[in-house]
Design an enzyme around this catalytic site. Structure first.
Site, PDB file in Angstrom:
ATOM      1  N   SER A  48      11.862   5.026  -8.040  1.00 13.78           N
ATOM      2  CA  SER A  48      11.436   3.930  -8.930  1.00 13.78           C
ATOM      3  C   SER A  48      12.105   4.093 -10.298  1.00 13.78           C
ATOM      4  O   SER A  48      12.677   5.152 -10.593  1.00 13.78           O
ATOM      5  CB  SER A  48       9.922   3.945  -9.086  1.00 13.78           C
ATOM      6  OG  SER A  48       9.534   5.073  -9.862  1.00 13.78           O
ATOM      7  N   ASP A  81      13.501   1.438  -5.854  1.00  7.52           N
ATOM      8  CA  ASP A  81      12.223   0.744  -5.646  1.00  7.52           C
ATOM      9  C   ASP A  81      11.891  -0.094  -6.889  1.00  7.52           C
ATOM     10  O   ASP A  81      11.969   0.411  -8.014  1.00  7.52           O
ATOM     11  CB  ASP A  81      11.141   1.817  -5.420  1.00  7.52           C
ATOM     12  CG  ASP A  81       9.803   1.246  -5.003  1.00  7.52           C
ATOM     13  OD1 ASP A  81       9.794   0.165  -4.376  1.00  7.52           O
ATOM     14  OD2 ASP A  81       8.774   1.891  -5.275  1.00  7.52           O
ATOM     15  N   HIS A  82      11.541  -1.354  -6.699  1.00  8.71           N
ATOM     16  CA  HIS A  82      11.142  -2.250  -7.801  1.00  8.71           C
ATOM     17  C   HIS A  82      12.134  -2.255  -8.966  1.00  8.71           C
ATOM     18  O   HIS A  82      11.742  -2.072 -10.128  1.00  8.71           O
ATOM     19  CB  HIS A  82       9.742  -1.890  -8.321  1.00  8.71           C
ATOM     20  CG  HIS A  82       8.661  -2.193  -7.342  1.00  8.71           C
ATOM     21  ND1 HIS A  82       8.254  -3.475  -7.064  1.00  8.71           N
ATOM     22  CD2 HIS A  82       7.926  -1.380  -6.535  1.00  8.71           C
ATOM     23  CE1 HIS A  82       7.302  -3.435  -6.148  1.00  8.71           C
ATOM     24  NE2 HIS A  82       7.096  -2.184  -5.792  1.00  8.71           N
ATOM     25  N   GLY A 180      -1.194   0.911  -5.643  1.00 14.50           N
ATOM     26  CA  GLY A 180      -2.046   1.837  -6.378  1.00 14.50           C
ATOM     27  C   GLY A 180      -3.252   2.352  -5.604  1.00 14.50           C
ATOM     28  O   GLY A 180      -3.467   2.025  -4.436  1.00 14.50           O
ATOM     29  N   HIS A 210       4.908  -3.537   0.960  1.00 16.36           N
ATOM     30  CA  HIS A 210       4.586  -2.707  -0.212  1.00 16.36           C
ATOM     31  C   HIS A 210       3.093  -2.425  -0.219  1.00 16.36           C
ATOM     32  O   HIS A 210       2.322  -3.052   0.504  1.00 16.36           O
ATOM     33  CB  HIS A 210       4.989  -3.443  -1.495  1.00 16.36           C
ATOM     34  CG  HIS A 210       6.460  -3.385  -1.761  1.00 16.36           C
ATOM     35  ND1 HIS A 210       7.003  -2.691  -2.808  1.00 16.36           N
ATOM     36  CD2 HIS A 210       7.499  -3.935  -1.088  1.00 16.36           C
ATOM     37  CE1 HIS A 210       8.326  -2.820  -2.781  1.00 16.36           C
ATOM     38  NE2 HIS A 210       8.653  -3.573  -1.745  1.00 16.36           N
ATOM     39  N   SER A 213      -0.282   2.312   1.124  1.00 17.21           N
ATOM     40  CA  SER A 213      -1.133   3.514   1.178  1.00 17.21           C
ATOM     41  C   SER A 213      -2.506   3.176   1.727  1.00 17.21           C
ATOM     42  O   SER A 213      -2.994   2.056   1.567  1.00 17.21           O
ATOM     43  CB  SER A 213      -1.274   4.126  -0.223  1.00 17.21           C
ATOM     44  OG  SER A 213      -0.118   4.871  -0.548  1.00 17.21           O
ATOM     45  N   ASP A 256       3.370   5.540  -1.519  1.00 17.97           N
ATOM     46  CA  ASP A 256       3.511   6.410  -2.691  1.00 17.97           C
ATOM     47  C   ASP A 256       2.161   7.000  -3.101  1.00 17.97           C
ATOM     48  O   ASP A 256       1.989   8.218  -3.174  1.00 17.97           O
ATOM     49  CB  ASP A 256       4.114   5.600  -3.852  1.00 17.97           C
ATOM     50  CG  ASP A 256       4.398   6.460  -5.067  1.00 17.97           C
ATOM     51  OD1 ASP A 256       4.413   7.695  -4.927  1.00 17.97           O
ATOM     52  OD2 ASP A 256       4.600   5.913  -6.164  1.00 17.97           O
ATOM     53  N   ARG A 260       0.501  10.956  -3.897  1.00 19.18           N
ATOM     54  CA  ARG A 260      -0.013  11.422  -5.200  1.00 19.18           C
ATOM     55  C   ARG A 260      -1.426  11.988  -5.036  1.00 19.18           C
ATOM     56  O   ARG A 260      -1.812  12.937  -5.721  1.00 19.18           O
ATOM     57  CB  ARG A 260      -0.046  10.265  -6.196  1.00 19.18           C
ATOM     58  CG  ARG A 260       1.323   9.722  -6.523  1.00 19.18           C
ATOM     59  CD  ARG A 260       1.236   8.618  -7.560  1.00 19.18           C
ATOM     60  NE  ARG A 260       2.538   7.983  -7.719  1.00 19.18           N
ATOM     61  CZ  ARG A 260       2.883   7.276  -8.789  1.00 19.18           C
ATOM     62  NH1 ARG A 260       2.034   7.101  -9.770  1.00 19.18           N
ATOM     63  NH2 ARG A 260       4.080   6.738  -8.869  1.00 19.18           N
ATOM     64  N   ARG A 281       3.538  28.049  -9.121  1.00 18.78           N
ATOM     65  CA  ARG A 281       4.199  28.118  -7.810  1.00 18.78           C
ATOM     66  C   ARG A 281       3.238  28.231  -6.622  1.00 18.78           C
ATOM     67  O   ARG A 281       3.473  27.572  -5.599  1.00 18.78           O
ATOM     68  CB  ARG A 281       5.231  29.251  -7.809  1.00 18.78           C
ATOM     69  CG  ARG A 281       6.425  28.917  -8.685  1.00 18.78           C
ATOM     70  CD  ARG A 281       7.336  30.099  -8.879  1.00 18.78           C
ATOM     71  NE  ARG A 281       6.660  31.199  -9.567  1.00 18.78           N
ATOM     72  CZ  ARG A 281       7.260  32.287 -10.018  1.00 18.78           C
ATOM     73  NH1 ARG A 281       8.556  32.446  -9.856  1.00 18.78           N
ATOM     74  NH2 ARG A 281       6.568  33.238 -10.633  1.00 18.78           N
TER      75      ARG A 281
HETATM   76  P1  13P Z   1       1.145   2.303  -2.629  1.00 21.77           P
HETATM   77  O1  13P Z   1       0.711   2.266  -4.066  1.00 21.77           O
HETATM   78  O2  13P Z   1       0.143   1.639  -1.742  1.00 21.77           O
HETATM   79  O3  13P Z   1       1.485   3.671  -2.165  1.00 21.77           O
HETATM   80  O4  13P Z   1       2.484   1.408  -2.521  1.00 21.77           O
HETATM   81  C1  13P Z   1       3.722   1.971  -2.895  1.00 21.77           C
HETATM   82  C2  13P Z   1       4.803   0.948  -3.007  1.00 21.77           C
HETATM   83  O5  13P Z   1       4.681  -0.196  -2.608  1.00 21.77           O
HETATM   84  C3  13P Z   1       6.081   1.380  -3.623  1.00 21.77           C
HETATM   85  O6  13P Z   1       6.980   0.328  -3.748  1.00 21.77           O
HETATM   86  O1  G3H Z   2       5.096   0.461  -6.533  1.00 19.51           O
HETATM   87  C1  G3H Z   2       5.400   1.366  -7.318  1.00 19.51           C
HETATM   88  C2  G3H Z   2       5.581   2.749  -6.828  1.00 19.51           C
HETATM   89  O2  G3H Z   2       4.361   3.301  -6.398  1.00 19.51           O
HETATM   90  C3  G3H Z   2       6.255   3.575  -7.873  1.00 19.51           C
HETATM   91  O3  G3H Z   2       5.386   3.919  -8.914  1.00 19.51           O
HETATM   92  O4  G3H Z   2       6.615   3.112 -10.926  1.00 19.51           O
HETATM   93  O5  G3H Z   2       4.769   4.797 -11.113  1.00 19.51           O
HETATM   94  O6  G3H Z   2       6.986   5.435 -10.100  1.00 19.51           O
HETATM   95  P1  G3H Z   2       5.981   4.343 -10.348  1.00 19.51           P
HETATM   96 ZN    ZN Z   3       5.966  -1.560  -4.177  1.00 20.24          ZN
END
Ligand code: 13P
Ligand code: G3H
Ligand code: ZN
Length: 323
Positions: A48, A81-82, A180, A210, A213, A256, A260, A281
């Site tokens: 991203s 990504d995005h 999210g 997208h 999760s 994503d 996390r 570690r």
């Molecule tokens: P999640 O927040 O559901 O993991 O989606 C991640 C995503 O779409 C990254 O582009």
């Molecule tokens: O959709 C966004 C992804 O989860 C990436 O998140 O922009 O916080 O790296 P980020």
């Molecule tokens: Zn996304």
């Protein structure tokens, strides 16, 4: 081996989906590659804009190159990504990325088409493919918050026009998911009828999901039991729905947040149980192993488990034919 996203999509289309996992550091990368090898799955690494800024974009690229050397059998593509337009052009010019996402879905339709067209023309001149987005997902997307009421599902007729005019190679659709850890309250379900209708309007065009999760509630409970204060009860996508969606043309499933949550659970529990510890570690090692297990489990749901040999053979043939 880094290959084009197109090659991976050709092998997956209509059969299984590729997990598209975001990475930010070396530990995540090691866990991702280990999990992919353990489950014998091809995959997509996503970077991203935030990940590019976190340490340094060159650091992330070299971490991936190192992982490619450490895991010589891994088969994967590297994807932005995005991306905004500036970042998409930069990644195309870098020569490192297999594909880029241009996300102009918050702009009016005509503007989204025009921006995506410029990125597609540039990307295609370098043999790179483009993912674009149409419709609005709920939740938090980078720094833009969209109320769940305004989350608009992708319109199939608009999708047809958009693909024809923009030159995009695959389409990120709003089909009932959100980004999210705080998904729609009471959970979210995929709109399978909408996926079918979109795919019927643009047959053969790979779809991207997208916000995939699942936000496992046991993970959230463990985090909160170890001092976290995450909102409970906001469920994501049921992973059992990944494969049925894949059979309808969803080739790329973005995950994503769940990764996390693995990180947060491991580190909160570790430091709760070892308050005297300050070496990062030992929990880092646990995280790599737990993240590898998590990746393998998602690849099982996606149907990409066990596809590595076939996808590698397909990639080798496609690369030989292109010579
Ligand atoms: P999640 O927040 O559901 O993991 O989606 C991640 C995503 O779409 C990254 O582009
Ligand atoms: O959709 C966004 C992804 O989860 C990436 O998140 O922009 O916080 O790296 P980020
Ligand atoms: Zn996304």
């Amino acid at each position: 081996m880094i290959v084009s996203t197109k090659i991976l999509f050709e092998h997956a289309y209509g059969k299984y989906a590729l997990g598209a996992y975001n990475i930010n550091n070396a530990e995540q990368t090691m866990g991702l590659f280990q999990g992919a090898i353990d489950s014998q799955a091809p995959f997509i690494i996503q970077i991203s804009k935030g990940a590019r800024k976190y340490t340094n974009k060159l650091m992330l690229e070299d971490i991936i190159r190192a992982a490619d050397t450490i895991f010589p059998d891994a088969l994967f593509a590297v994807h932005l990504d995005h991306g905004d337009e500036e970042t998409a052009h930069e990644c195309i010019d870098s020569g490192f990325y297999s594909s880029v996402m241009i996300d102009a879905s918050h702009d009016p339709f005509e503007e989204n088409v025009a921006i995506t067209r410029r990125v597609s023309d540039h990307a295609h001149s370098k043999g790179i493919s483009v993912e674009a987005e149409l419709g609005m997902l709920g939740g938090v997307e980078e720094d833009i918050k969209i109320d769940e009421k305004n989350a608009l599902l992708t319109d199939p007729e608009e999708a047809k026009e958009f693909i024809a005019q923009s030159g995009a190679d695959c389409l990120a659709c709003a089909i009932g998911t959100s980004h999210g850890a705080y998904k729609f309250s009471g959970g979210q379900g995929l709109h399978f009828d909408r996926i079918r209708a979109i795919q019927a309007a643009i047959p053969g065009v790979p779809l991207v999901m997208h916000g995939s999760s699942s936000v496992p509630q046991d993970e959230v409970a463990r985090i909160n039991a170890a001092g976290g204060k995450l909102k409970e009860g906001a469920k994501g996508v049921d992973p059992e729905q990944y494969l049925p969606a894949a059979k309808l043309g969803v080739c790329k499933v973005n995950i994503d947040t769940d990764g996390r949550l693995v990180w947060t659970r491991v580190h909160r529990e570790f430091f709760r149980d070892h308050p005297e510890e300050f070496d990062f570690r030992p929990p880092g090692k646990i995280f790599i192993a737990e993240y590898a297990k998590f990746i393998a489990s998602r690849n099982r749901y996606l149907g990409s488990e066990g596809q590595l040999a076939g996808a590698t053979e397909h990639a080798k043939k496609a690369l030989a034919a292109a010579k």
